[in-house]
Design a protein around this motif. Structure first.
Motif, PDB file in Angstrom:
ATOM      1  N   UNK A  84      50.234  59.873  84.680  1.00  0.00           N
ATOM      2  CA  UNK A  84      50.940  60.859  85.516  1.00  0.00           C
ATOM      3  C   UNK A  84      49.957  61.764  86.257  1.00  0.00           C
ATOM      4  N   UNK A  85      50.435  62.310  87.355  1.00  0.00           N
ATOM      5  CA  UNK A  85      49.643  63.296  88.089  1.00  0.00           C
ATOM      6  C   UNK A  85      49.414  64.517  87.203  1.00  0.00           C
ATOM      7  N   UNK A  86      48.226  65.114  87.278  1.00  0.00           N
ATOM      8  CA  UNK A  86      47.963  66.309  86.458  1.00  0.00           C
ATOM      9  C   UNK A  86      48.756  67.496  86.959  1.00  0.00           C
ATOM     10  N   UNK A  87      49.023  68.439  86.064  1.00  0.00           N
ATOM     11  CA  UNK A  87      49.708  69.658  86.463  1.00  0.00           C
ATOM     12  C   UNK A  87      48.857  70.450  87.449  1.00  0.00           C
ATOM     13  N   UNK A  88      47.556  70.504  87.211  1.00  0.00           N
ATOM     14  CA  UNK A  88      46.625  71.191  88.101  1.00  0.00           C
ATOM     15  C   UNK A  88      45.912  70.153  88.958  1.00  0.00           C
ATOM     16  N   UNK A  89      46.156  70.176  90.264  1.00  0.00           N
ATOM     17  CA  UNK A  89      45.605  69.160  91.160  1.00  0.00           C
ATOM     18  C   UNK A  89      44.076  69.124  91.165  1.00  0.00           C
ATOM     19  N   UNK A  90      43.423  70.223  90.800  1.00  0.00           N
ATOM     20  CA  UNK A  90      41.954  70.223  90.766  1.00  0.00           C
ATOM     21  C   UNK A  90      41.424  69.214  89.745  1.00  0.00           C
ATOM     22  N   UNK A  91      42.227  68.864  88.737  1.00  0.00           N
ATOM     23  CA  UNK A  91      41.790  67.866  87.753  1.00  0.00           C
ATOM     24  C   UNK A  91      41.468  66.530  88.415  1.00  0.00           C
ATOM     25  N   UNK A  92      42.140  66.219  89.519  1.00  0.00           N
ATOM     26  CA  UNK A  92      41.918  64.934  90.185  1.00  0.00           C
ATOM     27  C   UNK A  92      40.473  64.759  90.640  1.00  0.00           C
ATOM     28  N   UNK A  93      39.840  65.858  91.019  1.00  0.00           N
ATOM     29  CA  UNK A  93      38.481  65.770  91.577  1.00  0.00           C
ATOM     30  C   UNK A  93      37.419  66.397  90.681  1.00  0.00           C
ATOM     31  N   UNK A  94      37.857  67.095  89.610  1.00  0.00           N
ATOM     32  CA  UNK A  94      36.898  67.769  88.732  1.00  0.00           C
ATOM     33  C   UNK A  94      36.920  67.255  87.285  1.00  0.00           C
ATOM     34  N   UNK A  95      37.924  66.498  86.912  1.00  0.00           N
ATOM     35  CA  UNK A  95      38.046  66.047  85.526  1.00  0.00           C
ATOM     36  C   UNK A  95      37.730  64.551  85.457  1.00  0.00           C
ATOM     37  N   UNK A  96      36.738  64.154  84.669  1.00  0.00           N
ATOM     38  CA  UNK A  96      36.292  62.755  84.665  1.00  0.00           C
ATOM     39  C   UNK A  96      37.394  61.736  84.411  1.00  0.00           C
ATOM     40  N   UNK A  97      38.364  62.023  83.561  1.00  0.00           N
ATOM     41  CA  UNK A  97      39.377  61.018  83.243  1.00  0.00           C
ATOM     42  C   UNK A  97      40.223  60.664  84.460  1.00  0.00           C
ATOM     43  N   UNK A  98      40.355  61.588  85.415  1.00  0.00           N
ATOM     44  CA  UNK A  98      41.057  61.294  86.663  1.00  0.00           C
ATOM     45  C   UNK A  98      40.088  60.796  87.730  1.00  0.00           C
ATOM     46  N   UNK A  99      38.974  61.493  87.900  1.00  0.00           N
ATOM     47  CA  UNK A  99      38.016  61.133  88.948  1.00  0.00           C
ATOM     48  C   UNK A  99      37.521  59.700  88.795  1.00  0.00           C
ATOM     49  N   UNK A 100      37.326  59.260  87.554  1.00  0.00           N
ATOM     50  CA  UNK A 100      36.843  57.898  87.328  1.00  0.00           C
ATOM     51  C   UNK A 100      37.841  56.856  87.824  1.00  0.00           C
ATOM     52  N   UNK A 101      39.125  57.153  87.712  1.00  0.00           N
ATOM     53  CA  UNK A 101      40.154  56.231  88.190  1.00  0.00           C
ATOM     54  C   UNK A 101      40.259  56.228  89.720  1.00  0.00           C
ATOM     55  N   UNK A 102      39.912  57.355  90.341  1.00  0.00           N
ATOM     56  CA  UNK A 102      40.067  57.481  91.793  1.00  0.00           C
ATOM     57  C   UNK A 102      38.832  57.066  92.582  1.00  0.00           C
ATOM     58  N   UNK A 103      37.721  56.825  91.896  1.00  0.00           N
ATOM     59  CA  UNK A 103      36.496  56.518  92.636  1.00  0.00           C
ATOM     60  C   UNK A 103      36.624  55.219  93.424  1.00  0.00           C
ATOM     61  N   UNK A 104      37.473  54.302  92.958  1.00  0.00           N
ATOM     62  CA  UNK A 104      37.633  53.039  93.673  1.00  0.00           C
ATOM     63  C   UNK A 104      38.248  53.215  95.048  1.00  0.00           C
TER      64      UNK A 104
END
Length: 390
Positions: A176-196
């Motif tokens: 799921x999308x994080x409650x805080x959108x900054x997690x997408x670009x600052x939290x490794x568990x999300x950023x690692x999935x989005x690097x592709x």
């Protein structure tokens, strides 16, 4: 965001003089035919002898016809150059003899330029349309420019996280999308999935460090060098996931170079419009993080060594006309501090909650500010170490 207030105007007293010495009556002159005097034409702006104006602004940050309309009306030839970030503008001003008459610094960053004596004070008597500005909005700028002596607002917005919704959802899979959108670009568990599909950061220390500091629980404009170590450590964990440091964010987003990005709200909306105009199906949106977006207010200022200050003031007055303030919102997707412009802004723009924010989202914003000269070296060193991956 903008609240409508009536701005009281000071009205000058009219001095009447009707004195004279009584003389002996003289023979009446022969009658002559007269016609009613035509009303006096409104006084035009005071211009410099040389009809030239040199402007230094951000890319993609002016309406389509504004320069041409000003040139046609005044006969002033405008030379228009652009810079990529506040740091580039600052270097030009500090070097001296920039050759520019108007520059567009972000208010918080520009505080050090005011303190360094790099700007002239604004002669508001030569800007009649200054009365169109919202006093409540101007009070925000006065936090970094006491008395509003040097800065005239251009546009404002917030630095935030934007996404390509379809690509992000696909990259996250069932996560799921994080409650805080900054997690997408600052939290490794999300950023690692989005690097592709690509993470893009604005290439600007003065934009990335405040939001990084805020994310780790420090003051966004901290003066404590120790706080930067914690922000730098957080950034280092996602460095391998960042595809691009961008100085052409609109083109990079519209061109599909990333699916998640730290960018300016208006630029993200402009990129979204470009995708739609070219028939693209992906939905590009700026998010409203529960952790807050970073407010920026971009302003017009006149460098101390400007050669055409009167032409600069004439352009400021032209820019502050209600119709020009509305055009900035309608064409560029940035809100305005020009209260007289509000009735002319399109309903779809005023209704866009990422342009004109709700009170709830406004309350979450990180207030505008700036770093002192003393800590600027730490800001740049921390950012450059992150960018180099060291």
């Amino acid at each position: 965001m903008m609240k409508k207030h009536v701005l009281a105007l000071a009205i000058s007293a009219v001095l009447l003089a009707a004195c004279g010495k009584k003389e002996e009556p003289a023979p009446a002159p022969a009658p002559v035919e007269t016609t009613a005097a035509a009303p006096a034409a409104p006084a035009g702006p005071v211009l410099d002898d040389e009809k030239v104006l040199n402007i230094y602004n951000w890319p993609d940050y002016i309406t389509e016809t504004m320069i041409a309309d000003f040139e046609k009306e005044t006969g002033v030839k405008v030379n228009y150059d652009t810079f990529e970030n506040n740091e580039a503008l600052h270097a030009k001003l500090v070097a001296g003899n920039s050759g520019y008459d108007i520059v567009i610094p972000t208010a918080g960053f520009g505080k050090k330029q005011i303190d360094g004596g790099l700007y002239q004070e604004i002669d508001k008597t030569k800007i009649p349309n200054y009365a169109n500005l919202d006093p409540e909005f101007m009070a925000k700028i006065a936090g970094v420019d006491p008395g509003n002596k040097h800065f005239v607002p251009w546009a404002w917005g917030f630095t935030t996280v934007g996404i390509n919704k379809q690509k992000v959802e696909k990259a996250l899979g069932g996560m799921p999308m994080p409650e805080n959108a900054w997690d997408l670009v600052f939290k490794p568990e999300y950023a690692n999935k989005l690097k592709g599909c690509g993470i893009i950061y604005l290439d600007s220390p003065s934009e990335i460090l405040p939001v990084a500091l805020h994310y780790v629980g420090k003051p966004a404009y901290s003066e404590n060098p120790e706080d930067f170590k914690e922000a730098g450590a957080m950034l280092a964990k996602v460095r391998k996931d960042v595809r691009l440091f961008s100085s052409t964010m609109i083109d990079d987003i519209a061109g599909g170079k990333g699916c998640a990005f730290i960018g300016w709200s208006g630029d993200i909306n402009i990129a979204a419009d470009r995708v739609k105009e070219t028939g693209g199906k992906d939905e590009i949106v700026p998010l409203l993080p529960t952790g807050g977006g970073l407010v920026f207010i971009d302003t017009m200022a006149i460098p101390k060594d400007a050669k055409h200050p009167n032409n600069a003031l004439a352009f400021m007055d032209f820019y502050l006309r209600a119709e020009n303030g509305a055009a900035m919102a309608n064409e560029m997707n940035y809100p305005t501090g020009n209260k007289a412009a509000l009735p002319m802004i399109k309903d779809e723009v005023k209704g866009n909650k990422t342009i004109f924010l709700s009170d709830e989202d406004t309350a979450r914003l990180i207030p505008t500010g700036g770093f002192s000269n003393e800590v600027s070296g730490v800001v740049n060193d921390t950012y450059n170490a992150f960018k180099r991956g060291k």
